[in-house]
Design a protein around this motif. Structure first.
Motif, PDB file in Angstrom:
ATOM      1  N   GLY A 100     -19.134  15.948   0.269  1.00  0.00           N
ATOM      2  CA  GLY A 100     -20.574  16.119   0.387  1.00  0.00           C
ATOM      3  C   GLY A 100     -21.297  14.787   0.467  1.00  0.00           C
ATOM      4  N   ILE A 101     -20.898  13.838  -0.390  1.00  0.00           N
ATOM      5  CA  ILE A 101     -21.516  12.512  -0.361  1.00  0.00           C
ATOM      6  C   ILE A 101     -21.212  11.816   0.965  1.00  0.00           C
ATOM      7  CG2 ILE A 101     -21.467  10.220  -1.417  1.00  0.00           C
ATOM      8  CD1 ILE A 101     -20.960  11.621  -4.102  1.00  0.00           C
ATOM      9  N   ALA A 102     -19.952  11.904   1.408  1.00  0.00           N
ATOM     10  CA  ALA A 102     -19.579  11.274   2.681  1.00  0.00           C
ATOM     11  C   ALA A 102     -20.360  11.876   3.842  1.00  0.00           C
ATOM     12  CB  ALA A 102     -18.074  11.428   2.912  1.00  0.00           C
ATOM     13  N   THR A 103     -20.590  13.193   3.801  1.00  0.00           N
ATOM     14  CA  THR A 103     -21.368  13.846   4.855  1.00  0.00           C
ATOM     15  C   THR A 103     -22.807  13.346   4.852  1.00  0.00           C
ATOM     16  OG1 THR A 103     -19.980  15.827   4.744  1.00  0.00           O
ATOM     17  CG2 THR A 103     -22.169  16.076   5.723  1.00  0.00           C
ATOM     18  N   ALA A 104     -23.391  13.195   3.649  1.00  0.00           N
ATOM     19  CA  ALA A 104     -24.773  12.718   3.555  1.00  0.00           C
ATOM     20  C   ALA A 104     -24.900  11.283   4.059  1.00  0.00           C
ATOM     21  CB  ALA A 104     -25.259  12.815   2.117  1.00  0.00           C
ATOM     22  N   ILE A 105     -23.910  10.465   3.763  1.00  0.00           N
ATOM     23  CA  ILE A 105     -23.964   9.061   4.171  1.00  0.00           C
ATOM     24  C   ILE A 105     -23.702   8.897   5.666  1.00  0.00           C
ATOM     25  CG2 ILE A 105     -22.841   6.813   3.842  1.00  0.00           C
ATOM     26  CD1 ILE A 105     -22.353   7.531   0.966  1.00  0.00           C
ATOM     27  N   THR A 106     -23.089   9.918   6.278  1.00  0.00           N
ATOM     28  CA  THR A 106     -22.784   9.840   7.709  1.00  0.00           C
ATOM     29  C   THR A 106     -24.010   9.529   8.543  1.00  0.00           C
ATOM     30  OG1 THR A 106     -20.835  11.277   7.633  1.00  0.00           O
ATOM     31  CG2 THR A 106     -22.058  11.222   9.695  1.00  0.00           C
ATOM     32  N   LEU A 107     -25.131  10.195   8.257  1.00  0.00           N
ATOM     33  CA  LEU A 107     -26.331  10.022   9.077  1.00  0.00           C
ATOM     34  C   LEU A 107     -26.804   8.571   9.116  1.00  0.00           C
ATOM     35  CD1 LEU A 107     -28.650  11.247  10.751  1.00  0.00           C
ATOM     36  CD2 LEU A 107     -29.862  11.602   8.600  1.00  0.00           C
ATOM     37  N   PRO A 108     -27.076   7.922   7.970  1.00  0.00           N
ATOM     38  CA  PRO A 108     -27.524   6.527   8.058  1.00  0.00           C
ATOM     39  C   PRO A 108     -26.469   5.590   8.629  1.00  0.00           C
ATOM     40  CG  PRO A 108     -27.125   7.138   5.770  1.00  0.00           C
ATOM     41  CD  PRO A 108     -27.077   8.398   6.574  1.00  0.00           C
ATOM     42  N   MET A 109     -25.194   5.847   8.331  1.00  0.00           N
ATOM     43  CA  MET A 109     -24.144   4.969   8.856  1.00  0.00           C
ATOM     44  C   MET A 109     -24.082   5.035  10.379  1.00  0.00           C
ATOM     45  SD  MET A 109     -20.998   5.362   6.138  1.00  0.00           S
ATOM     46  CE  MET A 109     -20.015   4.206   7.082  1.00  0.00           C
ATOM     47  N   VAL A 110     -24.197   6.249  10.948  1.00  0.00           N
ATOM     48  CA  VAL A 110     -24.171   6.380  12.410  1.00  0.00           C
ATOM     49  C   VAL A 110     -25.376   5.695  13.025  1.00  0.00           C
ATOM     50  CG1 VAL A 110     -24.379   8.033  14.308  1.00  0.00           C
ATOM     51  CG2 VAL A 110     -22.756   8.454  12.467  1.00  0.00           C
ATOM     52  N   ARG A 111     -26.540   5.828  12.396  1.00  0.00           N
ATOM     53  CA  ARG A 111     -27.746   5.237  12.966  1.00  0.00           C
ATOM     54  C   ARG A 111     -27.714   3.712  12.910  1.00  0.00           C
ATOM     55  NH1 ARG A 111     -32.439   9.569  11.044  1.00  0.00           N
ATOM     56  NH2 ARG A 111     -31.847  11.165  12.566  1.00  0.00           N
ATOM     57  N   TYR A 112     -27.193   3.158  11.842  1.00  0.00           N
ATOM     58  CA  TYR A 112     -27.064   1.704  11.793  1.00  0.00           C
ATOM     59  C   TYR A 112     -25.996   1.216  12.769  1.00  0.00           C
ATOM     60  CZ  TYR A 112     -30.034   1.244   7.645  1.00  0.00           C
ATOM     61  OH  TYR A 112     -31.098   1.248   6.779  1.00  0.00           O
ATOM     62  N   ALA A 113     -24.830   1.867  12.731  1.00  0.00           N
ATOM     63  CA  ALA A 113     -23.739   1.452  13.608  1.00  0.00           C
ATOM     64  C   ALA A 113     -24.087   1.704  15.069  1.00  0.00           C
ATOM     65  CB  ALA A 113     -22.459   2.200  13.240  1.00  0.00           C
ATOM     66  N   GLY A 114     -24.829   2.787  15.336  1.00  0.00           N
ATOM     67  CA  GLY A 114     -25.183   3.114  16.704  1.00  0.00           C
ATOM     68  C   GLY A 114     -26.028   2.052  17.374  1.00  0.00           C
ATOM     69  N   GLU A 115     -26.904   1.417  16.600  1.00  0.00           N
ATOM     70  CA  GLU A 115     -27.731   0.357  17.170  1.00  0.00           C
ATOM     71  C   GLU A 115     -26.878  -0.826  17.608  1.00  0.00           C
ATOM     72  OE1 GLU A 115     -30.843   0.582  17.874  1.00  0.00           O
ATOM     73  OE2 GLU A 115     -31.131   2.544  16.949  1.00  0.00           O
ATOM     74  N   VAL A 116     -25.761  -1.035  16.917  1.00  0.00           N
ATOM     75  CA  VAL A 116     -24.857  -2.145  17.254  1.00  0.00           C
ATOM     76  C   VAL A 116     -23.913  -1.757  18.388  1.00  0.00           C
ATOM     77  CG1 VAL A 116     -23.047  -3.674  16.360  1.00  0.00           C
ATOM     78  CG2 VAL A 116     -24.972  -3.029  14.892  1.00  0.00           C
ATOM     79  N   LEU A 117     -23.456  -0.503  18.388  1.00  0.00           N
ATOM     80  CA  LEU A 117     -22.429  -0.061  19.336  1.00  0.00           C
ATOM     81  C   LEU A 117     -23.015   0.664  20.529  1.00  0.00           C
ATOM     82  CD1 LEU A 117     -19.889   1.324  16.711  1.00  0.00           C
ATOM     83  CD2 LEU A 117     -19.791  -0.873  17.895  1.00  0.00           C
ATOM     84  N   ARG A 118     -24.328   0.598  20.698  1.00  0.00           N
ATOM     85  CA  ARG A 118     -24.996   1.337  21.769  1.00  0.00           C
ATOM     86  C   ARG A 118     -24.362   1.014  23.133  1.00  0.00           C
ATOM     87  NH1 ARG A 118     -29.897   3.721  21.874  1.00  0.00           N
ATOM     88  NH2 ARG A 118     -30.523   2.752  19.903  1.00  0.00           N
ATOM     89  N   GLY A 119     -24.177   2.038  23.937  1.00  0.00           N
ATOM     90  CA  GLY A 119     -23.564   1.873  25.257  1.00  0.00           C
ATOM     91  C   GLY A 119     -22.408   2.837  25.414  1.00  0.00           C
ATOM     92  N   GLY A 120     -21.665   2.685  26.476  1.00  0.00           N
ATOM     93  CA  GLY A 120     -20.597   3.633  26.761  1.00  0.00           C
ATOM     94  C   GLY A 120     -19.202   3.046  26.704  1.00  0.00           C
ATOM     95  N   ALA A 121     -19.039   1.842  26.132  1.00  0.00           N
ATOM     96  CA  ALA A 121     -17.711   1.241  26.052  1.00  0.00           C
ATOM     97  C   ALA A 121     -16.785   2.128  25.231  1.00  0.00           C
ATOM     98  CB  ALA A 121     -17.799  -0.145  25.428  1.00  0.00           C
TER      99      ALA A 121
END
Length: 517
Positions: A100-121
């Motif tokens: 449950g905790i890992a699921t809750a943390i997924t959202l902010p982690m994806v949003r932070y990481a997504g800004e760095v990994l943005r694109g289709g590589a």
């Protein structure tokens, strides 16, 4: 004489640990059903979480499925291994709370990481998907082998127990897939789905821990420290959620959508879908066409029907409704019928982009392939294909069978224009030109010269009709534009398409053709 063995003390046989108590059958079935279903909810939501940063392509979908399956495999392995070394009754509640905790943390982690990994590589896609799904899915997948271990009290019934619980787990996964796809995604944002899943996992884990503690009447060593650590993790996750960047104004059933004001044009609005620019609308001037490909569509329309002459137009894909608004403004009385699969996008366009439905503009929510099949033969003068899933034309709208349906709907002398995005080595646009040419008698292609030379990716506009195209008039309108645009037809277009694959419903590898070499 005493035997040698009589002088040696024989150590007592080691005592076997008492077998862990089995769970009630109903509780065991619930835990397996629920944890297996939660993995599939998480998998579906993960696809929507990563979409704003890496798109929703076949590669992204395959990555989500593959990483989820890897998490299930490792989780099942780890759960079985731990169950042989620890009492599974002490592991079940922490596994659920941690998931449950890992699921809750997924959202902010994806949003932070997504800004760095943005694109289709590919590397970025895989890494972002791992962040989105792997840890909570692995923790959830460890629950089933733990429950199975507890229920194997009678070796004569192992097949029955394993088969029954495995079947229940599969039913949980199937149920969650259908409920998420048909109900949850349509009714709730993925943020709410994830938070709801995280909360129910945490509550279920805590309730299970209390129940098992009362049943066993024993305190698990280190339990206070474990509870404190879980509480800290939960607080950290909550803190990250409050400050995580949100790429969406609105989350529709298909897109993370955002409308931005053009700083250089007070009335200009840019519609972004999954963080990619999709449409530009001038609220004060519907005749303003910001993007080159929309100007090309407008130029062809101006040649097909001079300004002021009404048209019966069909639009496959609505987006920001830029072209329908242009045709209405320049040709009063035009009938614009728009097929848009995303009802939420239609609502957003009405609220933020000045779209007004009425006699000159009707939006029908549904899949364009199915809706076109219901249109009357020879009913449209101008058909505009501008449907995309992220930056990819949906494969079933790019086939020869779809082109045949469009040709059937288009009147003799009518024109079909199709917007296509492609990148070097231009395999998809070559195939799409060959596909449209297999149905229409006359085809041309408009594109930037450097894109045709394979120097960069760009929008391409296919122009098709059963009647000869007014190429000279189209060329003259293109020359009036501010940027150079090439117009290929005849032998030049045949040479460009070469031996390209004609796409069919049986074989249309659109995503693979789009992949850069």
């Amino acid at each position: 004489m005493n035997s040698p063995s009589s002088d040696v003390a024989v150590p007592p046989a080691p005592s076997q640990p008492a077998a862990a108590r089995a769970l009630p059958n109903g509780l065991a079935a619930f835990l397996v059903f629920y944890s297996s279903g939660a993995v599939l909810v998480l998998e579906t939501a993960a696809l929507r979480l990563v979409g704003p940063y890496v798109g929703v392509t076949l590669q992204v979908t395959s990555s989500v499925i593959g990483i989820a399956l890897a998490a299930i495999a490792y989780g099942s392995w780890a759960g079985g291994w731990l169950s042989d070394r620890r009492n599974p009754r002490t592991l079940l509640a922490p596994a659920l709370v941690l998931s449950g905790i890992a699921t809750a943390i997924t959202l902010p982690m994806v949003r932070y990481a997504g800004e760095v990994l943005r694109g289709g590589a590919v590397s970025g896609v895989l890494l972002l998907v791992v962040v989105a799904v792997f840890v909570p899915a692995m923790l959830l997948s460890a629950v089933s082998p733990m429950v199975i271990k507890l229920q194997l009290a009678d070796l004569r019934r192992t097949g029955q127990v394993v088969g029954r619980l495995s079947g229940i787990g599969t039913l949980g996964a199937v149920t969650a897939t259908l409920v998420t796809g048909f109900v949850l995604v349509a009714a709730l944002p993925s943020t709410v789905i994830l938070f709801g899943l995280a909360a129910t996992l945490g509550i279920t884990g805590i309730a299970l821990g209390v129940y098992l503690h009362r049943q066993d009447r024993a305190t698990v060593p280190g339990a206070p420290r474990v509870r404190a650590a879980l509480a800290v993790l939960g607080l950290v996750g909550a803190g990250l959620i409050t400050v995580a960047p949100d790429p969406c104004d609105v989350e529709t059933a298909y897109h993370c959508a955002r409308v931005e004001v053009d700083p250089g044009r007070a009335s200009g609005r840019t519609l972004l879908l999954n963080s990619a620019q999709h449409s530009y609308v001038d609220l004060a001037d519907p005749t303003h066409l910001e993007y080159a490909y929309t100007r090309w569509i407008g130029a062809v329309a101006d040649v097909v029907a001079p300004e002021g002459q009404r048209l019966d137009a069909l639009h496959l894909g609505g987006g920001g409704f830029t072209v329908p608004r242009y045709l209405t403004a320049t040709r009063p009385g035009t009938d614009n019928l728009v097929f848009e699969i995303d009802g939420g996008l239609v609502e957003l366009s009405e609220q933020r982009l000045g779209v007004r439905q009425g006699p000159d503009l009707r939006a029908v929510v549904g899949d364009a392939r199915m809706l076109v099949a219901g249109e009357a033969t020879d009913s449209r003068d101008y058909v505009v294909g501008d449907a995309f899933g992220h930056l990819v034309v949906p494969w079933h709208l790019a086939t020869r069978e779809m082109a045949a349906e469009i040709r059937r709907v288009t009147r003799p002398g009518g024109v079909y224009v199709q917007n296509v995005i492609d990148y070097p080595p231009l395999r998809f646009i070559r195939s799409e030109v060959a596909t449209v040419a297999a149905e229409f008698g006359h085809v041309a292609l408009i594109a930037p010269p450097e894109a045709l030379a394979g120097e960069r990716g760009a929008n391409f506009l296919i122009v098709a009709s059963d009647a000869p195209l007014p190429l000279a008039a189209i060329r003259a309108r293109l020359d009036d534009g501010n940027e150079p645009a090439s117009l290929l037809s005849g032998g030049d277009l045949t040479d460009f398409a070469g031996e390209a694959l004609v796409l069919t419903d049986d074989y249309a590898p659109v995503d693979q053709l789009l992949a850069t070499a």
